[in-house]
Design a protein around this motif. Structure first.
Motif, PDB file in Angstrom:
ATOM      1  N   TYR A  46       0.828  -1.205   0.000  1.00  0.00           N
ATOM      2  CA  TYR A  46       0.000   0.000   0.000  1.00  0.00           C
ATOM      3  C   TYR A  46       0.870   1.266   0.000  1.00  0.00           C
ATOM      4  O   TYR A  46       0.594   2.232  -0.707  1.00  0.00           O
ATOM      5  N   ALA A  47       1.929   1.254   0.791  1.00  0.00           N
ATOM      6  CA  ALA A  47       2.804   2.422   0.921  1.00  0.00           C
ATOM      7  C   ALA A  47       3.868   2.488  -0.171  1.00  0.00           C
ATOM      8  O   ALA A  47       4.687   3.388  -0.161  1.00  0.00           O
ATOM      9  N   GLN A  48       3.838   1.527  -1.083  1.00  0.00           N
ATOM     10  CA  GLN A  48       4.818   1.431  -2.167  1.00  0.00           C
ATOM     11  C   GLN A  48       6.239   1.309  -1.632  1.00  0.00           C
ATOM     12  O   GLN A  48       7.189   1.873  -2.180  1.00  0.00           O
ATOM     13  N   CYS A  49       6.371   0.587  -0.542  1.00  0.00           N
ATOM     14  CA  CYS A  49       7.671   0.276   0.048  1.00  0.00           C
ATOM     15  C   CYS A  49       8.136  -1.046  -0.556  1.00  0.00           C
ATOM     16  O   CYS A  49       7.506  -2.078  -0.359  1.00  0.00           O
ATOM     17  N   LYS A  50       9.203  -1.015  -1.308  1.00  0.00           N
ATOM     18  CA  LYS A  50       9.649  -2.169  -2.087  1.00  0.00           C
ATOM     19  C   LYS A  50      10.190  -3.310  -1.235  1.00  0.00           C
ATOM     20  O   LYS A  50       9.964  -4.482  -1.540  1.00  0.00           O
ATOM     21  N   ASN A  51      10.943  -3.004  -0.168  1.00  0.00           N
ATOM     22  CA  ASN A  51      11.662  -4.046   0.577  1.00  0.00           C
ATOM     23  C   ASN A  51      11.192  -4.150   2.019  1.00  0.00           C
ATOM     24  O   ASN A  51      11.145  -3.147   2.733  1.00  0.00           O
ATOM     25  N   LEU A  52      10.866  -5.369   2.422  1.00  0.00           N
ATOM     26  CA  LEU A  52      10.466  -5.659   3.795  1.00  0.00           C
ATOM     27  C   LEU A  52      11.430  -6.706   4.368  1.00  0.00           C
ATOM     28  O   LEU A  52      11.485  -7.831   3.864  1.00  0.00           O
ATOM     29  N   VAL A  53      12.168  -6.326   5.375  1.00  0.00           N
ATOM     30  CA  VAL A  53      13.113  -7.245   6.017  1.00  0.00           C
ATOM     31  C   VAL A  53      12.354  -8.104   7.014  1.00  0.00           C
ATOM     32  O   VAL A  53      11.673  -7.585   7.895  1.00  0.00           O
TER      33      VAL A  53
END
Length: 182
Positions: A46-53
């Motif tokens: 939703y937030a257009q955050c590409k990378n999630l650790v």
């Protein structure tokens, strides 16, 4: 807050999911953590955050996991359960090169060895049928495990999607400012 971020031409490039995903003596905790991680993936998309650790589950002498095979099975369950959701998002789940500690001594954790990290990432991407997994390279963890940056980085290459840059004394994970440790 997302409107404020976008109005100021800012971008969220990475996020870090809560951890740990495993609680000794509570096997149902992993199932709970997986559901939390699914929500984190949705938020990132939703937030257009590409990378999630998302930290894997490291083998440790004191966490109740008896073998590396048990560690591997739990990590396969963790990450493969996220694939159906990842297929429909633009989020990349980043594994991290982890360490584990026992009696003040650091040992290899999940993805601590560069070959192991590459193997996990390639396996999960093959399962997903797309590039849905990468690596968050933690420089401080490299130092704790006395790994050579010049070996680890070329082995992982384009699988590296984000960095955790901090320093330490080579003994404990102090998260010091860069160039203030060893």
């Amino acid at each position: 807050e997302l409107e404020i971020i976008r109005a100021n031409s800012l971008f969220i490039t990475q996020a870090h999911a809560p951890f740990p995903a495993y609680s000794r003596g509570d096997p149902e905790f992993l199932d709970y953590a997986i559901e939390v991680y699914k929500r984190n993936i949705e938020y990132c998309d939703y937030a257009q955050c590409k990378n999630l650790v998302i930290h894997g589950i490291p083998f440790a002498l004191d966490n109740g996991l008896g073998t590396r095979e048990e560690e591997r099975e739990m990590n396969i369950k963790l990450y493969s359960s996220l694939i159906p959701l990842l297929k429909n998002t633009n989020v990349t789940v980043c594994l991290e090169n982890l360490f584990t500690n026992h009696n003040g001594v650091c040992y290899q954790g999940n993805c601590g060895y560069p070959g192991e990290a590459a193997e996990y990432i390639d396996m999960f991407n093959d399962m997903a049928g797309k590039e849905a997994f990468g690596l968050c390279l933690d420089i401080g963890h490299l130092n704790l495990l006395h790994h050579d940056f010049a070996v680890y980085v070329p082995t992982l290459g384009s699988r590296i999607k984000c960095l955790h840059t901090h320093d330490n004394n080579g003994v404990s994970d102090k998260h010091l400012a860069p160039c203030t440790g060893t």
